[in-house]
Write a protein that holds these residues in place. Structure first.
Motif, PDB file in Angstrom:
ATOM      1  N   GLU A 100       2.785   3.210  -2.764  1.00  0.00           N
ATOM      2  CA  GLU A 100       1.479   3.617  -3.138  1.00  0.00           C
ATOM      3  C   GLU A 100       0.006   4.528  -2.490  1.00  0.00           C
ATOM      4  O   GLU A 100      -1.041   5.106  -2.722  1.00  0.00           O
ATOM      5  CB  GLU A 100       1.412   2.845  -3.886  1.00  0.00           C
ATOM      6  N   HIS A 101      -0.032   2.992  -1.107  1.00  0.00           N
ATOM      7  CA  HIS A 101      -0.875   3.733  -1.087  1.00  0.00           C
ATOM      8  C   HIS A 101      -0.683   4.773  -0.002  1.00  0.00           C
ATOM      9  O   HIS A 101      -1.837   6.161   0.309  1.00  0.00           O
ATOM     10  CB  HIS A 101      -1.747   2.963   0.570  1.00  0.00           C
TER      11      HIS A 101
ATOM     12  N   ASP B 198       4.277  11.768   0.199  1.00  0.00           N
ATOM     13  CA  ASP B 198       3.634  11.534   1.344  1.00  0.00           C
ATOM     14  C   ASP B 198       2.692  12.761   2.117  1.00  0.00           C
ATOM     15  O   ASP B 198       2.053  12.829   2.761  1.00  0.00           O
ATOM     16  CB  ASP B 198       3.791  10.407   2.082  1.00  0.00           C
TER      17      ASP B 198
ATOM     18  N   ALA C 232       2.827  -1.927  -2.646  1.00  0.00           N
ATOM     19  CA  ALA C 232       2.089  -1.371  -1.947  1.00  0.00           C
ATOM     20  C   ALA C 232       1.409  -0.313  -1.211  1.00  0.00           C
ATOM     21  O   ALA C 232       0.099   0.403  -0.928  1.00  0.00           O
ATOM     22  CB  ALA C 232       1.159  -2.649  -1.853  1.00  0.00           C
ATOM     23  N   ILE C 233       2.664  -0.805  -0.512  1.00  0.00           N
ATOM     24  CA  ILE C 233       2.612   0.471   1.031  1.00  0.00           C
ATOM     25  C   ILE C 233       2.771   1.664   1.073  1.00  0.00           C
ATOM     26  O   ILE C 233       1.768   2.455   0.741  1.00  0.00           O
ATOM     27  CB  ILE C 233       3.017   0.021   1.971  1.00  0.00           C
TER      28      ILE C 233
ATOM     29  N   THR D  25      -6.532   6.345   6.556  1.00  0.00           N
ATOM     30  CA  THR D  25      -7.306   5.888   5.981  1.00  0.00           C
ATOM     31  C   THR D  25      -8.796   6.793   5.569  1.00  0.00           C
ATOM     32  O   THR D  25      -8.272   8.333   5.257  1.00  0.00           O
ATOM     33  CB  THR D  25      -7.982   5.391   7.878  1.00  0.00           C
TER      34      THR D  25
ATOM     35  N   GLU E 210       1.222   4.307   5.894  1.00  0.00           N
ATOM     36  CA  GLU E 210       0.022   3.526   5.704  1.00  0.00           C
ATOM     37  C   GLU E 210      -0.933   3.544   6.638  1.00  0.00           C
ATOM     38  O   GLU E 210      -2.162   1.967   6.330  1.00  0.00           O
ATOM     39  CB  GLU E 210       1.181   2.017   5.821  1.00  0.00           C
TER      40      GLU E 210
ATOM     41  N   HIS F  44      -2.527   8.323  -0.496  1.00  0.00           N
ATOM     42  CA  HIS F  44      -3.697   8.779  -0.258  1.00  0.00           C
ATOM     43  C   HIS F  44      -2.835  10.572  -0.495  1.00  0.00           C
ATOM     44  O   HIS F  44      -4.195  11.925   0.082  1.00  0.00           O
ATOM     45  CB  HIS F  44      -3.697   8.655   1.528  1.00  0.00           C
TER      46      HIS F  44
END
Length: 952
Positions: A367-368, A394, A364-365, A435, A432, A372
């Motif tokens: 994927e985050h 990333d 999940a981290i 935002t 991670e 983004h």
């Protein structure tokens, strides 16, 4: 001789020095009587040669209190401006889970322990390191991983050397590196390749005609994903490299491997990288645990330490350091690496981060971060901004012709740092902590609108991982904070650290790591700063480092210091590279012989080889000193090619050698330089300065003398200190212009994130406190020697029968008479509640004891009484009262399970087994019995065993 009446006693009762030094004035009076000296000044006069003594006090600022020192450090921290970092390039924002910060980073049970050579009292951190190895092997898809390396760049350098050892003999001397590898890694590789004659080629596979032919290279290094955000076709690359007979090395982002196909599944032979993203703050460059994983074929070539599963005396599973756990001491110049210990505490954090989040949490981290980045990718491309390469995970590299600097400035104005690739390209990395507000700020800097959240697969087609990872139950059993807290507590309770008692390891200086020194490392103004953040955002860090380097130079008598080396081994290498470059600069490049006394630490010889030098051993005489006759002979034999001598002072035999001045002069007269190893600096500070009594260069162990904790085997810091003529040859900035000597660590200031500790120590101790600490340490060692001399011969002593800050107890004759070994004594000390002294170094069959200045008289006496009682047990064996195989010595250590078993058929009582010093509520119970090391090496297993094994 100048008087030190102001500093030979403890400071006023409320000073930090008074709390750091364990013995009171009354204690020291009693100890001096036992040693036979009237005062501390007289003791130091008697044991330390006058010719090395320094005049005048140290040039440190006056000591201040803990509160005042932290206030000064807060002011420095306030001069940093930790913006949101989206620079990437090997350093990323991460959330350190509070349960890990509180129970590991801020817990002395973890950070005060030593390297787990005594495995029976190290099962907790060994299990955490086994978890680390399992995380790395699972994610990389390879077979075996080590228990951490110093950082990603030095791990890549170690992989280069491993590839050269392991590749087919038909390969050449070329190691190729893709141009999209981290620039700091390429810089470190250049530093490490040149002295060894390795031809490093930075390759662009897109334009093969523009570079030297790579066919025959023994290895190739690729970044995965690359610095431009793309992912190379590792399968095709592996096929090409293997066709040459070489090995494929991947520098893989470990978090990305939760969603990207594993390198091992694509043909990679070795994977290296950093685990910084697993919960360790950026810390202005470190410390972070590097990693290396390899195919099973290369397991015995791994550098550093490897944790393996074995069995104890009760046939229960037990962990220990596998294979050649102390390789440098055994193989010296033939060792595979000079790395002695690495980054255990950050590795424990990384492993525990994986335990806390589990496979689904890590995915999940990842994927985050990928999601983004995909949203940013879409925002830029939909607005007509092209990318320099297709994004794999990333990072995006946006092409903005001529506008890179303007975009970077606009982003900084909005509170975000991004990366300047060149004048036309900007790199942005998500993590991670990223935002939507961060993405909005970045898009505004580019002048584009933020697209809607990405609803497709953020991992490009063909790259997504489908294989499972972290399937062992440990990674799914501790996801509530209660469970995780208790798991970490259980592991900590299995270990022995300074929070339990004295760790009298010779040559290791296990002294107090004060809470006031430790607290600032987690202040966000320090911890959350990227090492490549603009200079105007890092004024506090730079001021702290400048002050610390200046203080270290002053107390050691040198002209300049670099804190870049992130371990003592790297400080050794940096110092030898400085000597090598200086010799070449004056037209003496042929000088490549390094003289090393037979008593030296094994890393000295290993470092000399890595610096391109030939090692020539100098004998020691019967008193343990450098044999001047043999020194003259070796100098004569190498008159034209002598580069340096490496000596430890005081010697590893625990003595202030009176001839050190002659040794320095003879080497200088022959054209060589003098390297004084700083391992024993705790016996010199305030009383003598190596840079003033003949040394040209030293490395300093900040994790010994200057109170950075050992962390169970790292992190350490090994600054290199040099005389003025060597200052131009200090390590250069890995992201700047190459100097005469390249970088030895990934970050310009190495493990900057823990430099607050020695800064606090020196600021709170001041000149008088530091001087008093040294003399108190010397007094403690001489007190132990005086109390134990009639029971165990003290092997070496200097003038007046005195030692320096440590003493060597000789058990060899007792072993001959009784059959009781040094290992028997070491394991029996566990039953008495102690970590053993250093075993069989520097002399086989001995114990080297270093009590440090931090222990109080009661603890020193408790240790001495334990050793005296053990001497009685040895005598019972020697007299025939009990056979050695039936003795408590041979069966030690005794677990609670053993002494509470229904059946007891031993030649001694249960009380003698478990409470030889009397019943104590603070009894330490070893979790396992004596471990069978040979069984573990014959049946090597280096990942988490099936859970059923623990129920056996």
């Amino acid at each position: 001789m100048r008087s030190r009446t102001a500093c030979h006693r403890r400071e006023p009762e409320l000073s930090f020095a008074a709390r750091h030094i364990g013995t009171s004035a009354a204690d020291q009076d009693a100890m001096l009587k036992a040693v036979g000296q009237p005062s501390i000044e007289a003791l130091m006069d008697a044991c330390m040669p006058d010719l090395i003594r320094s005049a005048g006090d140290l040039g440190l600022p006056p000591a201040v209190s803990e509160t005042e020192a932290q206030a000064e450090l807060r002011a420095l921290a306030g001069r940093n401006r930790p913006l949101r970092s989206m620079i990437g390039l090997g350093y990323h924002g991460t959330h350190t889970p509070a349960v890990l910060r509180r129970n590991i980073l801020e817990n002395p049970s973890w950070y005060t322990a030593y390297t787990p050579y005594q495995a029976e009292i190290s099962q907790g951190r060994l299990e955490a390191l086994l978890n680390f190895q399992t995380v790395v092997t699972d994610l990389t898809g390879l077979d075996v991983a080590g228990a951490s390396l110093l950082d990603e760049s030095t791990a890549a350098a170690e992989a280069m050397l491993l590839a050269r050892r392991a590749a087919k003999k038909t390969t050449g001397n070329v190691f190729a590196v893709d141009h999209r590898v981290l620039p700091q890694t390429i810089a470190v590789l250049k530093t490490r390749a040149e002295p060894l004659g390795i031809d490093l080629v930075v390759a662009d596979l897109d334009f093969p005609a523009d570079q030297p032919p790579l066919t025959g290279a023994f290895g190739f290094l690729a970044q995965y994903p690359a610095t431009d955000g793309s992912a190379l076709d590792l399968c095709a690359l592996a096929a090409m490299v293997h066709s040459w007979g070489g090995l494929l090395v991947t520098a893989a982002d470990l978090l990305s491997l939760a969603v990207l196909e594993a390198p091992g599944a694509q043909g990679a032979d070795i994977a290296v990288g950093s685990t910084q993203r697993f919960g360790m703050p950026m810390g202005f460059g470190g410390p972070h645990a590097g990693y290396m994983a390899v195919r099973d074929t290369f397991q015995r070539q791994l550098p550093g330490r490897l944790v393996g599963v074995s069995r104890d005396s009760g046939d229960n599973p037990a962990l220990r350091l596998a294979l050649q756990a102390r390789e440098q001491h055994i193989r010296r110049e033939k060792a595979t690496s000079n790395i002695c210990t690495a980054q255990v505490l950050p590795a424990v954090v990384a492993a525990s981060y994986a335990v806390w989040h589990g496979p689904e949490g890590l995915r999940a981290i990842a994927e985050h971060a990928a999601g983004h980045a995909a949203r940013l990718d879409a925002s830029l491309q939909s607005a007509g901004i092209a990318l320099a390469a297709e994004r794999a995970f990333d990072t995006v590299a946006a092409v903005v012709p001529g506008r890179a600097d303007a975009v970077i400035a606009a982003a900084a104005d909005r509170g975000v740092n991004v990366r300047r690739i060149d004048a036309d390209t900007v790199g942005v990395s998500c993590d991670e902590t990223t935002t939507e507000a961060d993405l909005q700020a970045v898009c505004e800097a580019f002048g584009v609108p933020l697209a809607d959240p990405f609803d497709g697969d953020p991992v490009p087609f063909g790259l997504r991982r489908t294989s499972a990872f972290l399937t062992h139950p440990v990674f799914t059993a501790h996801h509530s904070e209660t469970a995780m807290m208790r798991y970490l507590k259980r592991l900590a309770d299995m270990d022995y650290g300074l929070d339990r008692g004295m760790i009298p390891l010779g040559s290791c200086t296990m002294k107090l790591n004060a809470a006031a020194e430790m607290e600032p490392i987690s202040w966000p103004e320090f911890a959350d700063v990227h090492p490549l953040a603009p200079a105007d955002q890092t004024e506090g860090w730079r001021a702290l480092i400048d002050q610390l380097e200046g203080w270290l130079a002053e107390v050691c008598g040198y002209a300049a210091v670099s804190v870049q080396p992130n371990a003592g081994s790297q400080g050794e290498l940096a110092g030898l590279l400085a000597i090598r470059a200086w010799q070449a600069d004056r037209g003496q490049a042929g000088r490549d012989v390094c003289l090393i006394p037979a008593s030296a630490h094994g890393t000295n010889a290993a470092s000399a080889v890595l610096a391109g030098m030939r090692v020539v051993v100098v004998a020691c005489d019967e008193a343990g000193n450098v044999d001047l006759g043999d020194l003259d002979a070796k100098i004569g034999a190498h008159a034209d090619d002598l580069a340096a001598i490496m000596v430890t002072y005081p010697s590893t035999h625990g003595v202030y050698e009176a001839t050190i001045g002659e040794v320095c002069a003879r080497v200088h007269d022959a054209g060589g330089q003098v390297y004084v190893d700083g391992a024993n600096l705790n016996a010199l500070l305030g009383w003598a300065k190596p840079g003033r009594f003949g040394a040209d260069v030293s490395h300093l162990n900040l994790h010994k003398t200057f109170c950075i904790p050992h962390g169970g085997g790292g992190p350490g810091v090994g600054p290199v200190a040099v005389a003025e003529h060597l200052a131009p040859f200090l390590p250069s900035d890995p992201m700047g212009e190459a100097g005469a000597v390249g970088p030895v660590s990934q970050a310009r200031w190495g493990s900057a994130g823990i430099l607050q500790i020695p800064w606090m120590y020196l600021r709170m101790m001041g000149s008088a406190g530091v001087t008093a600490a040294t003399s108190s340490a010397v007094l403690a060692a001489n007190y132990v020697a005086a109390r134990l001399r009639e029971h165990f011969p003290v092997l070496y002593a200097g003038a007046h029968g005195l030692v320096a800050h440590e003493c060597i107890l000789d058990l060899r004759e007792l072993t001959k008479r009784s059959g009781v070994s040094v290992e028997d004594v070491a394991k029996r000390l566990i039953d008495y509640g102690f970590h053993a002294p250093t075993m069989s170094f520097p002399v086989a069959g001995t114990l080297m004891v270093e009590p440090t200045e931090s222990e109080d008289l009661a603890e020193l006496d408790r240790f001495c009484e334990a050793m005296i009682a053990i001497r009685g047990e040895i005598e019972a064996v020697a007299s025939g009262a009990v056979a050695v195989e039936d003795s408590a010595l041979r069966a030690a250590p005794h677990t609670a399970a053993v002494v509470t078993a229904d059946v007891w058929d031993r030649a001694y009582s249960r009380a003698e087994a478990a409470w030889p010093a009397g019943v104590s509520a603070a009894k330490y119970w070893p979790p396992v019995g004596r471990i069978d090391n040979a069984w573990g090496d014959r049946n090597l297993a280096c990942t988490c065993p099936p859970i059923e094994a623990y129920g056996a």
